[in-house]
Design a protein around this motif. Structure first.
Motif, PDB file in Angstrom:
ATOM      1  N   GLY A 149       0.824  -1.218   0.000  1.00  0.00           N
ATOM      2  CA  GLY A 149       0.000   0.000   0.000  1.00  0.00           C
ATOM      3  C   GLY A 149       0.847   1.253   0.000  1.00  0.00           C
ATOM      4  N   SER A 150       2.007   1.189   0.624  1.00  0.00           N
ATOM      5  CA  SER A 150       3.013   2.254   0.596  1.00  0.00           C
ATOM      6  C   SER A 150       4.349   1.553   0.858  1.00  0.00           C
ATOM      7  N   ILE A 151       5.426   2.310   0.855  1.00  0.00           N
ATOM      8  CA  ILE A 151       6.743   1.678   0.965  1.00  0.00           C
ATOM      9  C   ILE A 151       7.282   1.837   2.386  1.00  0.00           C
ATOM     10  N   PRO A 152       7.343   0.737   3.141  1.00  0.00           N
ATOM     11  CA  PRO A 152       7.876   0.827   4.501  1.00  0.00           C
ATOM     12  C   PRO A 152       9.361   1.191   4.496  1.00  0.00           C
ATOM     13  N   LYS A 153       9.738   2.092   5.395  1.00  0.00           N
ATOM     14  CA  LYS A 153      11.119   2.564   5.469  1.00  0.00           C
ATOM     15  C   LYS A 153      12.085   1.414   5.735  1.00  0.00           C
ATOM     16  N   TRP A 154      11.674   0.470   6.576  1.00  0.00           N
ATOM     17  CA  TRP A 154      12.587  -0.627   6.916  1.00  0.00           C
ATOM     18  C   TRP A 154      12.932  -1.450   5.678  1.00  0.00           C
ATOM     19  N   MET A 155      12.025  -1.501   4.703  1.00  0.00           N
ATOM     20  CA  MET A 155      12.312  -2.275   3.496  1.00  0.00           C
ATOM     21  C   MET A 155      13.398  -1.590   2.668  1.00  0.00           C
ATOM     22  N   LEU A 156      13.425  -0.260   2.713  1.00  0.00           N
ATOM     23  CA  LEU A 156      14.485   0.465   2.002  1.00  0.00           C
ATOM     24  C   LEU A 156      15.832   0.211   2.684  1.00  0.00           C
ATOM     25  N   THR A 157      15.789   0.226   4.013  1.00  0.00           N
ATOM     26  CA  THR A 157      17.019  -0.029   4.778  1.00  0.00           C
ATOM     27  C   THR A 157      17.553  -1.419   4.450  1.00  0.00           C
ATOM     28  N   ARG A 158      16.646  -2.386   4.426  1.00  0.00           N
ATOM     29  CA  ARG A 158      17.041  -3.778   4.150  1.00  0.00           C
ATOM     30  C   ARG A 158      17.539  -3.921   2.703  1.00  0.00           C
ATOM     31  N   ALA A 159      16.879  -3.272   1.759  1.00  0.00           N
ATOM     32  CA  ALA A 159      17.296  -3.360   0.351  1.00  0.00           C
ATOM     33  C   ALA A 159      18.675  -2.727   0.170  1.00  0.00           C
ATOM     34  N   ALA A 160      18.898  -1.599   0.819  1.00  0.00           N
ATOM     35  CA  ALA A 160      20.199  -0.929   0.702  1.00  0.00           C
ATOM     36  C   ALA A 160      21.305  -1.821   1.259  1.00  0.00           C
ATOM     37  N   GLU A 161      20.991  -2.462   2.367  1.00  0.00           N
ATOM     38  CA  GLU A 161      21.943  -3.381   2.999  1.00  0.00           C
ATOM     39  C   GLU A 161      22.237  -4.562   2.063  1.00  0.00           C
ATOM     40  N   SER A 162      21.183  -5.125   1.534  1.00  0.00           N
ATOM     41  CA  SER A 162      21.314  -6.307   0.687  1.00  0.00           C
ATOM     42  C   SER A 162      22.010  -5.991  -0.640  1.00  0.00           C
ATOM     43  N   TRP A 163      21.703  -4.856  -1.225  1.00  0.00           N
ATOM     44  CA  TRP A 163      22.254  -4.509  -2.539  1.00  0.00           C
ATOM     45  C   TRP A 163      23.541  -3.701  -2.458  1.00  0.00           C
ATOM     46  N   GLY A 164      23.937  -3.330  -1.232  1.00  0.00           N
ATOM     47  CA  GLY A 164      25.190  -2.584  -1.078  1.00  0.00           C
ATOM     48  C   GLY A 164      25.115  -1.187  -1.666  1.00  0.00           C
ATOM     49  N   CYS A 165      23.991  -0.517  -1.462  1.00  0.00           N
ATOM     50  CA  CYS A 165      23.853   0.863  -1.945  1.00  0.00           C
ATOM     51  C   CYS A 165      23.319   1.725  -0.808  1.00  0.00           C
ATOM     52  N   LYS A 166      23.175   3.009  -1.088  1.00  0.00           N
ATOM     53  CA  LYS A 166      22.662   3.909  -0.055  1.00  0.00           C
ATOM     54  C   LYS A 166      21.140   4.007  -0.143  1.00  0.00           C
ATOM     55  N   GLU A 167      20.526   4.134   1.041  1.00  0.00           N
ATOM     56  CA  GLU A 167      19.081   4.288   1.121  1.00  0.00           C
ATOM     57  C   GLU A 167      18.621   5.545   0.379  1.00  0.00           C
ATOM     58  N   SER A 168      19.499   6.535   0.325  1.00  0.00           N
ATOM     59  CA  SER A 168      19.144   7.798  -0.330  1.00  0.00           C
ATOM     60  C   SER A 168      18.835   7.594  -1.815  1.00  0.00           C
ATOM     61  N   LEU A 169      19.370   6.530  -2.402  1.00  0.00           N
ATOM     62  CA  LEU A 169      19.061   6.214  -3.807  1.00  0.00           C
ATOM     63  C   LEU A 169      17.555   5.991  -3.956  1.00  0.00           C
ATOM     64  N   PHE A 170      16.984   5.213  -3.042  1.00  0.00           N
ATOM     65  CA  PHE A 170      15.547   4.917  -3.113  1.00  0.00           C
ATOM     66  C   PHE A 170      14.719   6.177  -2.826  1.00  0.00           C
ATOM     67  N   LEU A 171      15.185   6.943  -1.862  1.00  0.00           N
ATOM     68  CA  LEU A 171      14.446   8.160  -1.502  1.00  0.00           C
ATOM     69  C   LEU A 171      14.410   9.125  -2.690  1.00  0.00           C
ATOM     70  N   ALA A 172      15.499   9.152  -3.459  1.00  0.00           N
ATOM     71  CA  ALA A 172      15.535  10.020  -4.642  1.00  0.00           C
ATOM     72  C   ALA A 172      14.488   9.582  -5.669  1.00  0.00           C
ATOM     73  N   TYR A 173      14.360   8.281  -5.881  1.00  0.00           N
ATOM     74  CA  TYR A 173      13.331   7.781  -6.818  1.00  0.00           C
ATOM     75  C   TYR A 173      11.936   8.110  -6.302  1.00  0.00           C
ATOM     76  N   ILE A 174      11.739   7.923  -5.009  1.00  0.00           N
ATOM     77  CA  ILE A 174      10.414   8.169  -4.428  1.00  0.00           C
ATOM     78  C   ILE A 174      10.040   9.642  -4.548  1.00  0.00           C
ATOM     79  N   ARG A 175      11.041  10.521  -4.382  1.00  0.00           N
ATOM     80  CA  ARG A 175      10.776  11.962  -4.531  1.00  0.00           C
ATOM     81  C   ARG A 175      10.436  12.322  -5.970  1.00  0.00           C
ATOM     82  N   ARG A 176      11.113  11.665  -6.909  1.00  0.00           N
ATOM     83  CA  ARG A 176      10.906  11.991  -8.328  1.00  0.00           C
ATOM     84  C   ARG A 176       9.619  11.425  -8.900  1.00  0.00           C
TER      85      ARG A 176
END
Ligand code: FES
Length: 140
Positions: A36-63
């Motif tokens: 229904g929406s994107i839980p913050k913890w899922m972004l944290t977990r994805a960033a951890e798993s993919w070896g990237c920064k959470e800010s990458l996802f936040l940038a997409y969500i803002r755009r």
């Protein structure tokens, strides 16, 4: 079959995420479709798993306005002369919001000019805003 977050992470990693924009956006859309929406913890977990920064996802969500963070906050700052343009408050607020994953909008005059700088945080009006007040508000 139930949706599994970890399987989705693996699937989109195999599709090229986090380097491939399309794969990242599809991942975010899938998470939102399931939750229904994107839980913050899922972004944290994805960033951890993919070896990237959470800010990458936040940038997409803002755009992409169709994407929405769960329990996300919105800060609207009056962008007129008595408010956001005073003391570079808009630049300061924008940077702080970006850092905290809060949606930031510069909006037209709120018709409270004598009480400025003014902003609305999750719809509630705050007047006479200073940098210190902004920091306190966003740290709650
Ligand atoms: S200039 Fe900010 S409320 Fe009017």
């Amino acid at each position: 079959m139930d949706w599994n977050f970890e399987e989705a992470l693996n699937h989109y990693r195999n599709q090229g995420a986090p380097g491939d924009q399309t794969a990242v956006v599809q991942f975010l859309k899938e998470v939102q479709a399931q939750k229904g929406s994107i839980p913050k913890w899922m972004l944290t977990r994805a960033a951890e798993s993919w070896g990237c920064k959470e800010s990458l996802f936040l940038a997409y969500i803002r755009r992409l306005p169709s994407l929405r963070l769960e329990d996300s906050h919105t800060l609207e700052l009056c962008g007129s002369v008595n408010c956001g343009r005073r003391d570079d408050l808009a630049d300061f607020a924008r940077a702080l919001c970006k850092q905290k994953g809060i949606e930031f909008r510069l909006v037209p005059c709120m018709r409270q000019c004598g009480k400025g700088p003014n902003l609305r945080f999750d719809g509630r009006l705050h007047t006479g805003v200073t940098r210190q007040m902004l920091e306190e508000l966003l740290n709650q």
